[in-house]
Design a protein around this motif. Structure first.
Motif, PDB file in Angstrom:
ATOM      1  N   ILE A   1      98.309  -6.485  30.666  1.00 33.85           N
ATOM      2  CA  ILE A   1      97.151  -5.849  31.285  1.00 33.85           C
ATOM      3  C   ILE A   1      96.810  -6.637  32.546  1.00 33.85           C
ATOM      4  O   ILE A   1      96.585  -7.840  32.485  1.00 33.85           O
ATOM      5  CB  ILE A   1      95.956  -5.831  30.312  1.00 33.85           C
ATOM      6  N   HIS A   2      96.775  -5.942  33.692  1.00 34.45           N
ATOM      7  CA  HIS A   2      96.534  -6.624  34.963  1.00 34.45           C
ATOM      8  C   HIS A   2      95.280  -6.153  35.683  1.00 34.45           C
ATOM      9  O   HIS A   2      95.039  -6.571  36.812  1.00 34.45           O
ATOM     10  CB  HIS A   2      97.732  -6.440  35.901  1.00 34.45           C
ATOM     11  N   ASP A   3      94.498  -5.273  35.061  1.00 35.12           N
ATOM     12  CA  ASP A   3      93.271  -4.844  35.739  1.00 35.12           C
ATOM     13  C   ASP A   3      92.106  -5.725  35.288  1.00 35.12           C
ATOM     14  O   ASP A   3      92.259  -6.590  34.433  1.00 35.12           O
ATOM     15  CB  ASP A   3      92.988  -3.354  35.482  1.00 35.12           C
ATOM     16  N   GLY A   4      90.961  -5.526  35.848  1.00 38.79           N
ATOM     17  CA  GLY A   4      89.800  -6.346  35.520  1.00 38.79           C
ATOM     18  C   GLY A   4      88.863  -5.727  34.500  1.00 38.79           C
ATOM     19  O   GLY A   4      87.732  -6.179  34.344  1.00 38.79           O
TER      20      GLY A   4
ATOM     21  N   GLY B   1      95.210  12.590  29.329  1.00 37.10           N
ATOM     22  CA  GLY B   1      96.346  13.201  30.012  1.00 37.10           C
ATOM     23  C   GLY B   1      96.431  14.701  29.821  1.00 37.10           C
ATOM     24  O   GLY B   1      97.170  15.373  30.532  1.00 37.10           O
ATOM     25  N   THR B   2      95.664  15.243  28.875  1.00 37.43           N
ATOM     26  CA  THR B   2      95.686  16.691  28.652  1.00 37.43           C
ATOM     27  C   THR B   2      94.591  17.416  29.427  1.00 37.43           C
ATOM     28  O   THR B   2      94.536  18.645  29.409  1.00 37.43           O
ATOM     29  CB  THR B   2      95.562  17.039  27.151  1.00 37.43           C
ATOM     30  N   LEU B   3      93.715  16.665  30.109  1.00 42.24           N
ATOM     31  CA  LEU B   3      92.670  17.304  30.912  1.00 42.24           C
ATOM     32  C   LEU B   3      93.295  17.997  32.119  1.00 42.24           C
ATOM     33  O   LEU B   3      94.120  17.417  32.824  1.00 42.24           O
ATOM     34  CB  LEU B   3      91.652  16.271  31.402  1.00 42.24           C
ATOM     35  N   ASP B   4      92.893  19.233  32.364  1.00 43.60           N
ATOM     36  CA  ASP B   4      93.353  19.981  33.530  1.00 43.60           C
ATOM     37  C   ASP B   4      92.353  19.891  34.676  1.00 43.60           C
ATOM     38  O   ASP B   4      92.689  20.195  35.815  1.00 43.60           O
ATOM     39  CB  ASP B   4      93.584  21.450  33.177  1.00 43.60           C
ATOM     40  N   THR B   5      91.123  19.506  34.378  1.00 44.18           N
ATOM     41  CA  THR B   5      90.101  19.330  35.397  1.00 44.18           C
ATOM     42  C   THR B   5      89.911  17.835  35.629  1.00 44.18           C
ATOM     43  O   THR B   5      90.115  17.032  34.719  1.00 44.18           O
ATOM     44  CB  THR B   5      88.768  19.974  34.961  1.00 44.18           C
ATOM     45  N   PRO B   6      89.530  17.442  36.834  1.00 44.92           N
ATOM     46  CA  PRO B   6      89.381  16.013  37.116  1.00 44.92           C
ATOM     47  C   PRO B   6      88.202  15.392  36.357  1.00 44.92           C
ATOM     48  O   PRO B   6      87.165  16.027  36.189  1.00 44.92           O
ATOM     49  CB  PRO B   6      89.139  15.945  38.621  1.00 44.92           C
ATOM     50  N   ALA B   7      88.402  14.179  35.913  1.00 45.15           N
ATOM     51  CA  ALA B   7      87.319  13.397  35.312  1.00 45.15           C
ATOM     52  C   ALA B   7      86.703  12.549  36.428  1.00 45.15           C
ATOM     53  O   ALA B   7      87.412  12.060  37.302  1.00 45.15           O
ATOM     54  CB  ALA B   7      87.864  12.509  34.203  1.00 45.15           C
ATOM     55  N   ALA B   8      85.394  12.372  36.396  1.00 44.82           N
ATOM     56  CA  ALA B   8      84.715  11.608  37.447  1.00 44.82           C
ATOM     57  C   ALA B   8      85.173  10.160  37.478  1.00 44.82           C
ATOM     58  O   ALA B   8      85.188   9.535  38.526  1.00 44.82           O
ATOM     59  CB  ALA B   8      83.203  11.678  37.246  1.00 44.82           C
ATOM     60  N   GLN B   9      85.553   9.629  36.316  1.00 44.83           N
ATOM     61  CA  GLN B   9      86.051   8.257  36.278  1.00 44.83           C
ATOM     62  C   GLN B   9      87.020   8.106  35.122  1.00 44.83           C
ATOM     63  O   GLN B   9      87.014   8.884  34.181  1.00 44.83           O
ATOM     64  CB  GLN B   9      84.906   7.252  36.163  1.00 44.83           C
ATOM     65  N   GLY B  10      87.848   7.091  35.224  1.00 46.13           N
ATOM     66  CA  GLY B  10      88.835   6.829  34.185  1.00 46.13           C
ATOM     67  C   GLY B  10      88.298   5.875  33.132  1.00 46.13           C
ATOM     68  O   GLY B  10      87.112   5.562  33.106  1.00 46.13           O
ATOM     69  N   PRO B  11      89.178   5.394  32.274  1.00 51.47           N
ATOM     70  CA  PRO B  11      88.776   4.473  31.221  1.00 51.47           C
ATOM     71  C   PRO B  11      88.104   3.217  31.775  1.00 51.47           C
ATOM     72  O   PRO B  11      88.463   2.714  32.837  1.00 51.47           O
ATOM     73  CB  PRO B  11      90.093   4.133  30.524  1.00 51.47           C
ATOM     74  N   GLY B  12      87.115   2.728  31.009  1.00 55.01           N
ATOM     75  CA  GLY B  12      86.351   1.572  31.440  1.00 55.01           C
ATOM     76  C   GLY B  12      86.604   0.319  30.637  1.00 55.01           C
ATOM     77  O   GLY B  12      85.945  -0.695  30.858  1.00 55.01           O
ATOM     78  N   ALA B  13      87.554   0.376  29.688  1.00 58.21           N
ATOM     79  CA  ALA B  13      87.844  -0.799  28.857  1.00 58.21           C
ATOM     80  C   ALA B  13      89.174  -0.617  28.157  1.00 58.21           C
ATOM     81  O   ALA B  13      89.709   0.499  28.068  1.00 58.21           O
ATOM     82  CB  ALA B  13      86.739  -1.016  27.826  1.00 58.21           C
ATOM     83  N   HIS B  14      89.677  -1.727  27.650  1.00 56.96           N
ATOM     84  CA  HIS B  14      90.865  -1.741  26.794  1.00 56.96           C
ATOM     85  C   HIS B  14      90.392  -2.127  25.394  1.00 56.96           C
ATOM     86  O   HIS B  14      89.612  -3.074  25.249  1.00 56.96           O
ATOM     87  CB  HIS B  14      91.877  -2.790  27.265  1.00 56.96           C
ATOM     88  N   ILE B  15      90.855  -1.397  24.369  1.00 61.21           N
ATOM     89  CA  ILE B  15      90.504  -1.762  22.997  1.00 61.21           C
ATOM     90  C   ILE B  15      91.772  -2.040  22.196  1.00 61.21           C
ATOM     91  O   ILE B  15      92.860  -1.622  22.583  1.00 61.21           O
ATOM     92  CB  ILE B  15      89.633  -0.690  22.307  1.00 61.21           C
ATOM     93  N   PHE B  16      91.606  -2.772  21.121  1.00 61.15           N
ATOM     94  CA  PHE B  16      92.704  -3.202  20.255  1.00 61.15           C
ATOM     95  C   PHE B  16      93.772  -3.973  21.030  1.00 61.15           C
ATOM     96  O   PHE B  16      94.962  -3.829  20.786  1.00 61.15           O
ATOM     97  CB  PHE B  16      93.317  -2.019  19.491  1.00 61.15           C
ATOM     98  N   VAL B  17      93.315  -4.826  21.951  1.00 62.14           N
ATOM     99  CA  VAL B  17      94.275  -5.600  22.742  1.00 62.14           C
ATOM    100  C   VAL B  17      95.019  -6.632  21.899  1.00 62.14           C
ATOM    101  O   VAL B  17      96.073  -7.109  22.308  1.00 62.14           O
ATOM    102  CB  VAL B  17      93.635  -6.258  23.983  1.00 62.14           C
TER     103      VAL B  17
END
Length: 132
Positions: free
Chosen positions: A119-122, A94-110
């Motif tokens: 959690i409703h994503d795949g 959330g502190t990045l001012d430039t776009p990231a090519a992709q977002g997070p790819g996993a959930h950890i410590f669920v």
């Protein structure tokens, strides 16, 4: 190259290399540090994370035996966390001012997910920190 900053703009940083793996962390420490259901983090080589302004405003808090969290002392924005003995830093996306090519790819410590959040994503889910 990527750049980022805290909410008030006092602390500014550059990432002079590639962004690594990104993930949503649901551990209780990240939830408390973010004030939300999870923290969105991206791994970056420590040498590539360079504070270019406001270094004097960075506060540090050891939140566990092996983890130090860094934040802006003026606005309270969480910036990065550093684990002892590991060269990578975890940058709050959330502190990045430039776009990231992709977002997070996993959930950890669920296993620690807030009881009021589902959690409703795949994306892959890991009960704690995945190996590797």
């Amino acid at each position: 190259m990527h750049s980022g900053s805290c909410l008030c703009g006092t602390v500014r940083y550059e990432i002079r290399g590639d962004l690594g793996a990104a993930f949503f962390c649901h551990c209780s420490l990240c939830r408390e540090a973010s004030g939300s259901a999870f923290a969105a983090n991206v791994l970056v080589d420590g040498e590539d994370f360079v504070v270019v302004a406001g270094a004097e405003a960075i506060g540090r808090h050891r939140s566990s035996a092996t983890l130090v969290r860094e934040f802006c002392t003026r606005c309270g924005s969480p910036l990065v966390s550093r684990r002892d003995g590991i060269s990578q830093v975890r940058v709050r996306m959330g502190t990045l001012d430039t776009p990231a090519a992709q977002g997070p790819g996993a959930h950890i410590f669920v296993a620690s997910t807030a009881d009021w959040f589902e959690i409703h994503d795949g994306l892959p889910q890991h009960s704690d920190r995945p190996q590797g």
